[in-house]
Structures are given as structure tokens and as C-alpha cells.
Design a protein around this motif. Structure first.
Motif, PDB file in Angstrom:
ATOM      1  N   ARG A 153       0.835  -1.203   0.000  1.00 58.57           N
ATOM      2  CA  ARG A 153       0.000   0.000   0.000  1.00 58.57           C
ATOM      3  C   ARG A 153       0.868   1.250   0.000  1.00 58.57           C
ATOM      4  O   ARG A 153       0.544   2.246  -0.661  1.00 58.57           O
ATOM      5  CB  ARG A 153      -0.940  -0.015   1.202  1.00 58.57           C
ATOM      6  CG  ARG A 153      -2.017  -1.089   1.146  1.00 58.57           C
ATOM      7  CD  ARG A 153      -2.805  -1.170   2.427  1.00 58.57           C
ATOM      8  NE  ARG A 153      -1.964  -1.608   3.545  1.00 58.57           N
ATOM      9  CZ  ARG A 153      -2.388  -1.711   4.801  1.00 58.57           C
ATOM     10  NH1 ARG A 153      -3.637  -1.384   5.098  1.00 58.57           N
ATOM     11  NH2 ARG A 153      -1.578  -2.126   5.754  1.00 58.57           N
ATOM     12  N   LEU A 154       1.984   1.202   0.727  1.00 58.33           N
ATOM     13  CA  LEU A 154       2.909   2.339   0.693  1.00 58.33           C
ATOM     14  C   LEU A 154       3.527   2.484  -0.697  1.00 58.33           C
ATOM     15  O   LEU A 154       3.684   3.585  -1.212  1.00 58.33           O
ATOM     16  CB  LEU A 154       4.008   2.155   1.735  1.00 58.33           C
ATOM     17  CG  LEU A 154       3.736   2.627   3.157  1.00 58.33           C
ATOM     18  CD1 LEU A 154       4.929   2.321   4.045  1.00 58.33           C
ATOM     19  CD2 LEU A 154       3.429   4.117   3.183  1.00 58.33           C
ATOM     20  N   GLY A 155       3.877   1.359  -1.285  1.00 53.72           N
ATOM     21  CA  GLY A 155       4.491   1.391  -2.603  1.00 53.72           C
ATOM     22  C   GLY A 155       3.567   1.916  -3.678  1.00 53.72           C
ATOM     23  O   GLY A 155       4.035   2.382  -4.728  1.00 53.72           O
ATOM     24  N   GLY A 193      -8.280  11.924  -0.648  1.00 56.13           N
ATOM     25  CA  GLY A 193      -9.181  10.857  -1.052  1.00 56.13           C
ATOM     26  C   GLY A 193      -8.443   9.692  -1.689  1.00 56.13           C
ATOM     27  O   GLY A 193      -8.745   8.523  -1.423  1.00 56.13           O
ATOM     28  N   ARG A 194      -7.452  10.010  -2.519  1.00 55.83           N
ATOM     29  CA  ARG A 194      -6.680   8.948  -3.174  1.00 55.83           C
ATOM     30  C   ARG A 194      -5.823   8.191  -2.170  1.00 55.83           C
ATOM     31  O   ARG A 194      -5.693   6.963  -2.253  1.00 55.83           O
ATOM     32  CB  ARG A 194      -5.789   9.564  -4.263  1.00 55.83           C
ATOM     33  CG  ARG A 194      -6.568  10.044  -5.485  1.00 55.83           C
ATOM     34  CD  ARG A 194      -5.681  10.779  -6.461  1.00 55.83           C
ATOM     35  NE  ARG A 194      -6.430  11.215  -7.641  1.00 55.83           N
ATOM     36  CZ  ARG A 194      -5.972  12.077  -8.530  1.00 55.83           C
ATOM     37  NH1 ARG A 194      -4.761  12.603  -8.375  1.00 55.83           N
ATOM     38  NH2 ARG A 194      -6.709  12.418  -9.565  1.00 55.83           N
ATOM     39  N   VAL A 195      -5.251   8.919  -1.212  1.00 50.33           N
ATOM     40  CA  VAL A 195      -4.437   8.277  -0.176  1.00 50.33           C
ATOM     41  C   VAL A 195      -5.286   7.312   0.637  1.00 50.33           C
ATOM     42  O   VAL A 195      -4.900   6.162   0.874  1.00 50.33           O
ATOM     43  CB  VAL A 195      -3.783   9.330   0.745  1.00 50.33           C
ATOM     44  CG1 VAL A 195      -3.183   8.662   1.979  1.00 50.33           C
ATOM     45  CG2 VAL A 195      -2.712  10.103  -0.003  1.00 50.33           C
ATOM     46  N   LEU A 196      -6.464   7.789   1.082  1.00 53.45           N
ATOM     47  CA  LEU A 196      -7.340   6.939   1.884  1.00 53.45           C
ATOM     48  C   LEU A 196      -7.734   5.680   1.109  1.00 53.45           C
ATOM     49  O   LEU A 196      -7.765   4.581   1.680  1.00 53.45           O
ATOM     50  CB  LEU A 196      -8.591   7.714   2.302  1.00 53.45           C
ATOM     51  CG  LEU A 196      -8.387   8.923   3.221  1.00 53.45           C
ATOM     52  CD1 LEU A 196      -9.740   9.523   3.601  1.00 53.45           C
ATOM     53  CD2 LEU A 196      -7.606   8.562   4.469  1.00 53.45           C
ATOM     54  N   ALA A 197      -8.032   5.846  -0.159  1.00 53.60           N
ATOM     55  CA  ALA A 197      -8.437   4.699  -0.979  1.00 53.60           C
ATOM     56  C   ALA A 197      -7.291   3.696  -1.136  1.00 53.60           C
ATOM     57  O   ALA A 197      -7.496   2.482  -1.024  1.00 53.60           O
ATOM     58  CB  ALA A 197      -8.910   5.178  -2.351  1.00 53.60           C
ATOM     59  N   LYS A 198      -6.085   4.202  -1.366  1.00 53.81           N
ATOM     60  CA  LYS A 198      -4.948   3.308  -1.617  1.00 53.81           C
ATOM     61  C   LYS A 198      -4.510   2.541  -0.373  1.00 53.81           C
ATOM     62  O   LYS A 198      -4.054   1.398  -0.472  1.00 53.81           O
ATOM     63  CB  LYS A 198      -3.769   4.102  -2.186  1.00 53.81           C
ATOM     64  CG  LYS A 198      -3.961   4.536  -3.630  1.00 53.81           C
ATOM     65  CD  LYS A 198      -2.713   5.224  -4.172  1.00 53.81           C
ATOM     66  CE  LYS A 198      -2.887   5.592  -5.642  1.00 53.81           C
ATOM     67  NZ  LYS A 198      -1.667   6.219  -6.213  1.00 53.81           N
ATOM     68  N   ILE A 199      -4.629   3.169   0.801  1.00 54.74           N
ATOM     69  CA  ILE A 199      -4.189   2.471   2.020  1.00 54.74           C
ATOM     70  C   ILE A 199      -5.348   1.759   2.719  1.00 54.74           C
ATOM     71  O   ILE A 199      -5.159   1.104   3.741  1.00 54.74           O
ATOM     72  CB  ILE A 199      -3.502   3.434   3.011  1.00 54.74           C
ATOM     73  CG1 ILE A 199      -4.492   4.461   3.565  1.00 54.74           C
ATOM     74  CG2 ILE A 199      -2.302   4.109   2.356  1.00 54.74           C
ATOM     75  CD1 ILE A 199      -3.887   5.360   4.637  1.00 54.74           C
ATOM     76  N   GLY A 200      -6.556   1.897   2.153  1.00 52.17           N
ATOM     77  CA  GLY A 200      -7.713   1.215   2.713  1.00 52.17           C
ATOM     78  C   GLY A 200      -8.204   1.804   4.020  1.00 52.17           C
ATOM     79  O   GLY A 200      -8.708   1.081   4.886  1.00 52.17           O
ATOM     80  N   ALA A 201      -8.082   3.127   4.183  1.00 55.56           N
ATOM     81  CA  ALA A 201      -8.508   3.803   5.406  1.00 55.56           C
ATOM     82  C   ALA A 201      -9.893   4.403   5.220  1.00 55.56           C
ATOM     83  O   ALA A 201     -10.188   4.999   4.180  1.00 55.56           O
ATOM     84  CB  ALA A 201      -7.517   4.897   5.785  1.00 55.56           C
ATOM     85  N   ARG A 202     -10.730   4.258   6.242  1.00 50.99           N
ATOM     86  CA  ARG A 202     -12.079   4.811   6.188  1.00 50.99           C
ATOM     87  C   ARG A 202     -12.071   6.331   6.289  1.00 50.99           C
ATOM     88  O   ARG A 202     -12.932   7.008   5.737  1.00 50.99           O
ATOM     89  CB  ARG A 202     -12.925   4.259   7.340  1.00 50.99           C
ATOM     90  CG  ARG A 202     -13.384   2.839   7.177  1.00 50.99           C
ATOM     91  CD  ARG A 202     -13.936   2.266   8.470  1.00 50.99           C
ATOM     92  NE  ARG A 202     -15.014   3.068   9.027  1.00 50.99           N
ATOM     93  CZ  ARG A 202     -16.299   2.911   8.751  1.00 50.99           C
ATOM     94  NH1 ARG A 202     -16.655   1.982   7.894  1.00 50.99           N
ATOM     95  NH2 ARG A 202     -17.219   3.643   9.329  1.00 50.99           N
ATOM     96  N   ASP A 203     -11.115   6.871   7.034  1.00 50.87           N
ATOM     97  CA  ASP A 203     -11.090   8.307   7.291  1.00 50.87           C
ATOM     98  C   ASP A 203      -9.696   8.713   7.746  1.00 50.87           C
ATOM     99  O   ASP A 203      -8.772   7.901   7.763  1.00 50.87           O
ATOM    100  CB  ASP A 203     -12.130   8.693   8.354  1.00 50.87           C
ATOM    101  CG  ASP A 203     -12.041   7.801   9.577  1.00 50.87           C
ATOM    102  OD1 ASP A 203     -10.911   7.571  10.048  1.00 50.87           O
ATOM    103  OD2 ASP A 203     -13.086   7.324  10.057  1.00 50.87           O
ATOM    104  N   ARG A 204      -9.546   9.981   8.144  1.00 52.39           N
ATOM    105  CA  ARG A 204      -8.228  10.493   8.491  1.00 52.39           C
ATOM    106  C   ARG A 204      -7.674   9.872   9.774  1.00 52.39           C
ATOM    107  O   ARG A 204      -6.449   9.737   9.915  1.00 52.39           O
ATOM    108  CB  ARG A 204      -8.293  12.024   8.627  1.00 52.39           C
ATOM    109  CG  ARG A 204      -8.585  12.713   7.307  1.00 52.39           C
ATOM    110  CD  ARG A 204      -8.825  14.199   7.523  1.00 52.39           C
ATOM    111  NE  ARG A 204      -7.608  14.961   7.545  1.00 52.39           N
ATOM    112  CZ  ARG A 204      -7.199  15.735   6.537  1.00 52.39           C
ATOM    113  NH1 ARG A 204      -7.913  15.802   5.435  1.00 52.39           N
ATOM    114  NH2 ARG A 204      -6.088  16.432   6.635  1.00 52.39           N
TER     115      ARG A 204
END
Length: 222
Positions: A153-155, A193-204
Motif C-alpha cells: 500500500r505504501l508502494g 481521497g486517493r491516499v485513503l483509498a490506496k491504504i484502505g482507510a475509512r477516514d483520516r
């Protein structure tokens, strides 16, 4: 209209919250639960926008209830209410998927603002407990370098998205991030929004946890 499910084992506390939420036109209380098991059932039936969750309750506590509600994948987001002596419970609740937490002695306007923020996907963290929460993470997470190869996910993040994630981990809001990188807030919102989607996070809040877990953020010294 933001729909809210109130969860607290104290009837008087539920009544007070209900009165407050009924006093503003933008919120609607759709139900009340006195314990975690009831909260999980009602959340599945009513699908409220926000679940206002107490932590310590008889039977299933707020942490397990939060875990089950968020694991169900419905739209409901959980806002935990706590007291000063429950930091360890708050830490566990956030790990379980809560979108934030406030103190029970928060002002009415703070609680209402918190509910609105959580309903639209933002994070809510009580300022008085933020530092203590970050200290909990710093003690639990080894000082890793955040090697992208360690987690796919980081990559998957671009260089700018990685910078945005670090900023989120520091607790910066969109306007602060925009000023730091000299971009518009709408651009920041898109990146977030893209970061949350890529790392699978619901919110900040979940993104902050991810940043700490991967050594991208550390609490600043006083």
C-alpha cells in the motif's frame, strides 16, 4: 439531515444527548441503545450516519461494538465519547475502526460539530487527548523507516501522496496542507481521497494510525 444512534448505558446521559440533538434541525436521533449488543443490532437495522458510542458498558463494551459495526461495512461511522482516564480504551476503539473521539464534557457546539464532521468522513480527535493518544502510538510502534517495500500500500503511493500521508499523520488539516505545498484545498482534498483509498482507510483517523504503524509519523517533543 444527519441520523444518529445514541449508545450509552446511562439513561440520563442518553436523554441529555437526545435533547441536544433534537434542538438542531440538521440532526435526527433514530434510536437509543443501552449496551453494545443492542447497538450492533440497531446499527444494522437503522443504518445511522453516526453512532455516538460510550466505551464502558455492561456486557459488550463500546470497543467490541465499534469493531462489529465498522466490520459490517455499512455507512455508519462511530464517534466515541470518553473521559480523561480512558485513553487506553480510546486507543483500542480507534484501532477497532472508530472515526474519532470526544470527551464527555465537550461543549454542546463541539459535540454537534464532531457529529457533522464524522458524518462527512472527516476525523474528530479531542485536542486535550491528542498528544496522549500519539504517545500511545509512539510506545506501541517501533521506529521504522517506512520502507515502501514493506507494505504494497505504501508502494502504491506517489511521492506527493506519500507527503500528504505524512502531513495527515502530523494532524494537519486541509488548509494547512494546502499552505505547506502551495496548492488549492480542492487539490488537497483530491489527494487525501486517493491516499485513503490506496491504504484502505475509512477516514483520516485511520490514516493517522497507518502513518504511525509504518513509521511515517512520530509525536513532536514539547
Amino acid at each position: 439531515m444527519t441520523t444518529v444512534l445514541i449508545v450509552d448505558d446511562q439513561q440520563l446521559q442518553r436523554y441529555a444527548f437526545h435533547l441536544l440533538l433534537d434542538s438542531v434541525p440538521e440532526t435526527e436521533v433514530v434510536g437509543e441503545a443501552a449496551h453494545g449488543t443492542e447497538a450492533v443490532r440497531m446499527a444494522a437495522e437503522l443504518r445511522p450516519d453516526v453512532v455516538l458510542m460510550d466505551v464502558r458498558m455492561p456486557g459488550m463494551d463500546g470497543i467490541e461494538a465499534t469493531r462489529r459495526i465498522t466490520a459490517a461495512g455499512d455507512r455508519s461511522r462511530v464517534l466515541v465519547l470518553t473521559t480523561f482516564d480512558l485513553d487506553e480504551y480510546v486507543h483500542a476503539a480507534l484501532r477497532a475502526g472508530a472515526s474519532g473521539f470526544l470527551l464527555k464534557d465537550a461543549r454542546p457546539d463541539e459535540l454537534l460539530a464532531g457529529i457533522r464532521a464524522v458524518a462527512v468522513g472527516d476525523a474528530v480527535i479531542a485536542p486535550a487527548l491528542t498528544r496522549r493518544l500519539l504517545h500511545e502510538f509512539s510506545q506501541a510502534v517501533p521506529p521504522a523507516a517506512g520502507d515502501p517495500g514493506a507494505d504494497p500500500r505504501l508502494g502504491s503511493l506517489t511521492e506527493r501522496e506519500r507527503e500528504i500521508l505524512v502531513a495527515i499523520g502530523k494532524g494537519w488539516n486541509n488548509s494547512e496542507i494546502a499552505a505547506r505545498f502551495v496548492v488549492s484545498e480542492s487539490t488537497v482534498k483530491t489527494h487525501v481521497g486517493r491516499v485513503l483509498a490506496k491504504i484502505g482507510a475509512r477516514d483520516r483517523v485511520q490514516a493517522v494510525i497507518f502513518a504511525y504503524d509504518h513509521g511515517l509519523a512520530r509525536p513532536h517533543p514539547d
